[in-house]
Design a protein around this motif. Sequence first.
Motif, short mmCIF file in Angstrom:
data_model
loop_
_atom_site.label_atom_id
_atom_site.label_comp_id
_atom_site.label_asym_id
_atom_site.label_seq_id
_atom_site.Cartn_x
_atom_site.Cartn_y
_atom_site.Cartn_z
N SER A 6 1.50 -0.28 12.03
CA SER A 6 1.47 -1.21 10.90
C SER A 6 0.19 -2.03 10.90
CB SER A 6 2.69 -2.14 10.96
OG SER A 6 3.89 -1.41 10.83
N LEU B 98 7.54 3.67 7.30
CA LEU B 98 6.40 2.97 6.71
C LEU B 98 5.90 3.64 5.42
CD1 LEU B 98 4.35 2.07 9.93
CD2 LEU B 98 6.00 0.67 8.69
N ASP B 99 6.58 4.70 5.00
CA ASP B 99 6.24 5.42 3.77
C ASP B 99 4.78 5.86 3.75
OD1 ASP B 99 6.71 6.58 1.30
OD2 ASP B 99 6.19 4.75 0.18
N CYS B 100 4.34 6.48 4.85
CA CYS B 100 2.96 6.93 4.96
C CYS B 100 2.73 8.21 4.18
CB CYS B 100 2.59 7.16 6.42
SG CYS B 100 2.53 5.64 7.40
N ILE B 101 1.52 8.38 3.69
CA ILE B 101 1.07 9.67 3.15
C ILE B 101 0.41 10.39 4.31
CG2 ILE B 101 -0.47 10.81 1.52
CD1 ILE B 101 -0.26 8.27 -0.23
N LYS C 119 -4.04 0.45 -2.66
CA LYS C 119 -2.67 0.31 -2.16
C LYS C 119 -2.16 1.61 -1.56
CE LYS C 119 2.01 -0.91 -3.64
NZ LYS C 119 2.88 -1.29 -4.79
N ASP C 120 -2.44 2.73 -2.24
CA ASP C 120 -2.00 4.03 -1.73
C ASP C 120 -2.91 4.53 -0.61
OD1 ASP C 120 0.20 4.21 -3.42
OD2 ASP C 120 -0.98 5.11 -5.03
N ARG D 201 -8.16 9.11 1.17
CA ARG D 201 -8.56 7.70 1.33
C ARG D 201 -9.70 7.34 0.37
NH1 ARG D 201 -6.90 3.34 5.13
NH2 ARG D 201 -5.26 4.29 6.41
N ARG E 139 -4.27 2.94 1.71
CA ARG E 139 -3.91 2.32 2.98
C ARG E 139 -2.67 2.95 3.62
NH1 ARG E 139 -6.65 -2.01 4.51
NH2 ARG E 139 -7.99 -3.09 3.00
N ARG E 140 -1.98 3.80 2.86
CA ARG E 140 -0.80 4.49 3.42
C ARG E 140 -1.17 5.82 4.07
NH1 ARG E 140 2.10 5.67 -1.75
NH2 ARG E 140 3.61 6.74 -0.38
N LEU F 175 -2.84 0.21 9.94
CA LEU F 175 -2.86 0.54 8.51
C LEU F 175 -3.36 -0.64 7.68
CD1 LEU F 175 0.53 2.47 8.18
CD2 LEU F 175 -1.75 3.45 7.87
#
Length: 543
Positions: free
Chosen positions: A495, A352-355, A397-398, A391, A400-401, A498
């Motif tokens: 998902s 999911l390419d999470c930070i 957009k970022d 956050r 939310r990761r 997020l």
Amino acid sequence: MTERRLLSGDEAVAAAAKDGGVHLGTGYPGTPSTEILQAFSELGGRAQWAPNEKVALEVGLGAAFGGARALVTMKHVGVNVAADPLFTAAYTGVSGGLVLVSADDPGLASSQNEQDNRHYAEAAGLPMLEPSDSQEAYDLALAAFELSERWQLPVILRMTTRVCHSKSIVTRRAGLPAPKAPAFVRDIPGRVMIPGYARPAHRKLRKKLEALRVFAESSPLNVWRQGSKALGVVTAGITARHVREAAPEASLLELKTVYPLPLEKIRAFAASVERCVVIEEGDPIFETAIRAAGIPVESKDPSYRFGELSVERVRRILAKDTGPEPEPPKGKPPELCPACPYHPVYSTLRKLDCIVAGDIGCYTLGVLPPYQGMDTCVAMGASLGVGLGLRHVLPEKDARRVVSLIGDSTFIHSGVNGLIEMVYNPPATGHVLIVLDNGTTAMTGQQEHPGTGRTLDHEPTSKVSIEGLARAVGVANVDIVDPVADPAGFEKLLSERLATPKLSVIIARRPCILAAADIRKYEKAADEKRAAMCSACVEAGNV
């Protein structure tokens, strides 16, 4: 009567606590200190894990206010957590003996930094002792309780990884005179640190420290070994052992009272040799204090400030060799256990390419290949604050990761405050916290914590509910999932969470593969104990 045994430094401190009549041992597990309380419990001592180091020191301080002897254990970074009560405890003093073990980790064998906690002794204004082997760990632990009761101050016993885990012969002895029965004596000016009482308490502390400095000058704890007049070395701790092997001909002043330093004894020692070198592992603490006192000494090159010292490195220091050091042999990098329940979590975070704002625990190994699944790791409990900060400022957009990732023991240790921050100052995009609940403090060897429902010796006790806490403080979405049994369900849930601006806590719950069998055994024993108690109540006609 005496007893000779092969003990690690940690086991030796535990034996000293038992022989010294310690009423209570408390702490938080952290390598290399963990085994002290476990060994103390096995010897029959009363030992318990606290939620974190601050609480452990406060419990120990309360016991010492009541006239009891208390041992508090933690690793070096744990003293950062306990520093708030530690500094004021120097003002309040104690009635019973209170010894704080700070287990430092030069070389970062299992830590996020290699801070030198000798700084804490001077900063807090507390005496500190440091052993060089297991026998000295035993002897100095007893000496620390004696000093604590004599001067009515907490005493810090500084250990290092090499001393904590190395084994040598220890001769146990009769220990200390039996302590008095605990009793409370009211002393409001001495125990309540409002400014009007704290000001005279500070002056009283400084008088005690001056008396301790005078004591250190003649204390037999500081050993002057006569040798060659051509070379003298001032050192302490495990480094003293390296020096004795690297330069057996040298005169040696081996310091055990590392604070306050016996500066006049050091001055006399330096004057007795042609060349005097200060060799200390870590920061140049001795060097700075000795030179500030106008004593001419040599010191190590700054390049030797990093990592552990060794016999070979001591030889290089004495030879003033500042050339490149040999590269240490490469070992196998650590990794998550093949059957670790964290694998599907990291796989999903990567997909999911999470930070990922990460935390301290064995799950930190998820930062390594193949997942590289952690973007920050600062301190125990920091995942929540760091994740929230990201956050708050990143583009939507970022933002939310961003996910905060924390273990169950670490959440109990210092994640609860971050959870409250999450509810109090929620980001506009919401936030997702994943608690990796494997039912144990796996990183340090499967110790219990308040979220397991078992005490240090695995006996049943009240259990803190992580999901209950999250709901109680107002988190909108609280979910429990087994990521191994249902990896697709975990991915779908993450998902969805997020994508929502609401606050979410996902508890990924599955026992640590190394602890699962023991957990089942402990739970079965607890069920049998409860059943036996119920049967006894029925037979007695109480139900």
